[in-house]
Design a protein around this motif. Sequence first.
Motif, PDB file in Angstrom:
ATOM      1  N   THR A  32       0.492  -1.186  -0.519  1.00 41.24           N
ATOM      2  CA  THR A  32      -0.176   0.235   0.084  1.00 41.24           C
ATOM      3  C   THR A  32       0.899   0.644   0.180  1.00 41.24           C
ATOM      4  OG1 THR A  32      -0.274  -0.265   2.449  1.00 41.24           O
ATOM      5  CG2 THR A  32      -1.890  -0.991   1.086  1.00 41.24           C
ATOM      6  N   PRO A  33       0.869   2.705  -0.464  1.00 33.95           N
ATOM      7  CA  PRO A  33       1.000   3.635  -0.745  1.00 33.95           C
ATOM      8  C   PRO A  33       1.085   3.763   0.677  1.00 33.95           C
ATOM      9  CG  PRO A  33      -0.698   4.124  -2.333  1.00 33.95           C
ATOM     10  CD  PRO A  33      -1.085   2.674  -1.661  1.00 33.95           C
ATOM     11  N   GLU A  34       2.531   5.043   0.634  1.00 34.62           N
ATOM     12  CA  GLU A  34       3.054   5.410   2.150  1.00 34.62           C
ATOM     13  C   GLU A  34       2.651   6.874   1.967  1.00 34.62           C
ATOM     14  OE1 GLU A  34       6.122   5.977   5.588  1.00 34.62           O
ATOM     15  OE2 GLU A  34       6.628   4.490   3.525  1.00 34.62           O
ATOM     16  N   ALA A  35       1.900   7.897   2.503  1.00 32.81           N
ATOM     17  CA  ALA A  35       2.098   9.431   2.858  1.00 32.81           C
ATOM     18  C   ALA A  35       2.816   9.629   3.743  1.00 32.81           C
ATOM     19  CB  ALA A  35       0.299   9.625   3.035  1.00 32.81           C
ATOM     20  N   GLN A  36       3.521  11.027   3.667  1.00 35.63           N
ATOM     21  CA  GLN A  36       4.489  11.422   4.946  1.00 35.63           C
ATOM     22  C   GLN A  36       3.536  13.185   4.400  1.00 35.63           C
ATOM     23  OE1 GLN A  36       8.721  11.475   3.779  1.00 35.63           O
ATOM     24  NE2 GLN A  36       7.842   9.645   5.504  1.00 35.63           N
ATOM     25  N   VAL A  37       4.025  13.805   5.072  1.00 34.10           N
ATOM     26  CA  VAL A  37       2.890  15.251   5.660  1.00 34.10           C
ATOM     27  C   VAL A  37       4.706  15.665   6.316  1.00 34.10           C
ATOM     28  CG1 VAL A  37       1.223  16.937   6.102  1.00 34.10           C
ATOM     29  CG2 VAL A  37       0.778  15.135   5.640  1.00 34.10           C
ATOM     30  N   SER A  38       4.454  17.305   5.452  1.00 29.33           N
ATOM     31  CA  SER A  38       5.383  17.796   6.558  1.00 29.33           C
ATOM     32  C   SER A  38       4.998  18.645   7.190  1.00 29.33           C
ATOM     33  CB  SER A  38       6.937  18.272   5.047  1.00 29.33           C
ATOM     34  OG  SER A  38       5.780  20.030   4.397  1.00 29.33           O
ATOM     35  N   LEU A  39       5.854  19.665   8.112  1.00 27.09           N
ATOM     36  CA  LEU A  39       5.421  21.021   9.522  1.00 27.09           C
ATOM     37  C   LEU A  39       5.358  21.654   8.420  1.00 27.09           C
ATOM     38  CD1 LEU A  39       8.993  20.310  11.547  1.00 27.09           C
ATOM     39  CD2 LEU A  39       6.173  19.380  12.153  1.00 27.09           C
ATOM     40  N   SER A  40       5.165  22.311   7.064  1.00 23.27           N
ATOM     41  CA  SER A  40       4.528  23.229   6.290  1.00 23.27           C
ATOM     42  C   SER A  40       2.464  22.465   5.980  1.00 23.27           C
ATOM     43  CB  SER A  40       5.024  23.852   5.165  1.00 23.27           C
ATOM     44  OG  SER A  40       5.145  22.057   4.024  1.00 23.27           O
ATOM     45  N   LEU A  96      10.003  -0.274  -3.992  1.00 23.51           N
ATOM     46  CA  LEU A  96      11.023   0.544  -4.440  1.00 23.51           C
ATOM     47  C   LEU A  96      10.569   1.879  -4.878  1.00 23.51           C
ATOM     48  CD1 LEU A  96      12.937  -1.980  -4.130  1.00 23.51           C
ATOM     49  CD2 LEU A  96      12.619  -0.900  -1.776  1.00 23.51           C
ATOM     50  N   VAL A  97       9.156   2.410  -5.411  1.00 25.31           N
ATOM     51  CA  VAL A  97       8.932   3.467  -6.039  1.00 25.31           C
ATOM     52  C   VAL A  97       9.168   4.308  -5.502  1.00 25.31           C
ATOM     53  CG1 VAL A  97       7.592   4.427  -7.694  1.00 25.31           C
ATOM     54  CG2 VAL A  97       7.652   1.836  -7.755  1.00 25.31           C
ATOM     55  N   SER A  98       9.563   5.585  -6.026  1.00 27.31           N
ATOM     56  CA  SER A  98      10.066   6.561  -4.747  1.00 27.31           C
ATOM     57  C   SER A  98       8.704   7.969  -5.750  1.00 27.31           C
ATOM     58  CB  SER A  98      11.387   7.234  -5.129  1.00 27.31           C
ATOM     59  OG  SER A  98      11.521   8.047  -6.265  1.00 27.31           O
ATOM     60  N   SER A  99       8.483   9.036  -4.758  1.00 28.98           N
ATOM     61  CA  SER A  99       7.770   9.321  -5.075  1.00 28.98           C
ATOM     62  C   SER A  99       7.955  10.393  -5.685  1.00 28.98           C
ATOM     63  CB  SER A  99       6.965  10.110  -3.262  1.00 28.98           C
ATOM     64  OG  SER A  99       8.331  11.005  -3.018  1.00 28.98           O
ATOM     65  N   LYS A 100       7.302  11.127  -6.278  1.00 26.27           N
ATOM     66  CA  LYS A 100       7.516  12.747  -7.131  1.00 26.27           C
ATOM     67  C   LYS A 100       8.172  13.942  -5.325  1.00 26.27           C
ATOM     68  CE  LYS A 100       2.963  12.137 -10.393  1.00 26.27           C
ATOM     69  NZ  LYS A 100       2.074  13.373 -10.299  1.00 26.27           N
ATOM     70  N   ARG A 101       7.220  14.415  -4.745  1.00 24.26           N
ATOM     71  CA  ARG A 101       8.265  14.878  -4.533  1.00 24.26           C
ATOM     72  C   ARG A 101       8.507  14.286  -3.319  1.00 24.26           C
ATOM     73  NH1 ARG A 101       2.612  19.202  -4.568  1.00 24.26           N
ATOM     74  NH2 ARG A 101       3.269  19.909  -6.469  1.00 24.26           N
ATOM     75  N   THR A 102       9.223  14.478  -2.914  1.00 24.87           N
ATOM     76  CA  THR A 102      10.024  14.322  -1.483  1.00 24.87           C
ATOM     77  C   THR A 102      10.090  14.696  -0.125  1.00 24.87           C
ATOM     78  OG1 THR A 102      12.534  14.608  -1.854  1.00 24.87           O
ATOM     79  CG2 THR A 102      11.842  12.270  -2.013  1.00 24.87           C
ATOM     80  N   SER A 103      10.218  14.674   0.799  1.00 23.18           N
ATOM     81  CA  SER A 103       9.614  16.041   1.934  1.00 23.18           C
ATOM     82  C   SER A 103      10.597  15.041   2.826  1.00 23.18           C
ATOM     83  CB  SER A 103       8.686  16.175   2.469  1.00 23.18           C
ATOM     84  OG  SER A 103       7.585  15.131   3.125  1.00 23.18           O
ATOM     85  N   CYS A 104      11.053  15.440   3.802  1.00 18.96           N
ATOM     86  CA  CYS A 104      11.773  15.458   5.215  1.00 18.96           C
ATOM     87  C   CYS A 104      10.854  15.519   6.966  1.00 18.96           C
ATOM     88  CB  CYS A 104      12.494  16.047   5.065  1.00 18.96           C
ATOM     89  SG  CYS A 104      14.234  15.901   4.634  1.00 18.96           S
ATOM     90  N   GLY A 105       8.605  14.935   6.124  1.00 19.27           N
ATOM     91  CA  GLY A 105       8.430  15.950   7.414  1.00 19.27           C
ATOM     92  C   GLY A 105       8.542  14.326   8.362  1.00 19.27           C
TER      93      GLY A 105
END
Length: 111
Positions: A32-40, A96-105
């Motif tokens: 399943t996909p994983e979502a990350q949300v940054s502090l912004s 192992l597919v990376s996202s379009k946008r990466t974030s360190c959130g």
Amino acid sequence: MGTRQVMSRTQLLIRILKHEKVICDELIQLCTPEAQVSLSCTLCPRCTGMCHTGALKIRKSGKHKVLSYDRTLCTACGLCVEFCKEEAISIREPGLVSSKRTSCGSPVFYQ
């Protein structure tokens, strides 16, 4: 000679997963996909309004609001990423597919 019934793959997986919570959790993580949300993230309702599956929701946690994410509902369509003005969301597709946008959130809260 009697006939033998063979379980379908789906039936076999369901049977295994009913008894193996750890395996079920690992499969969910891998498939399943994983979502990350940054502090912004400002917790505006844009991403949740665009999410047609209900994978993203804003909910109350005590006195605060948090963005919750149910990865089993996410289709990785990317609408939440495209409509986020703050560019705070990134989606990593299964495997192992990376996202379009990466974030360190920080990761979102998983249900």
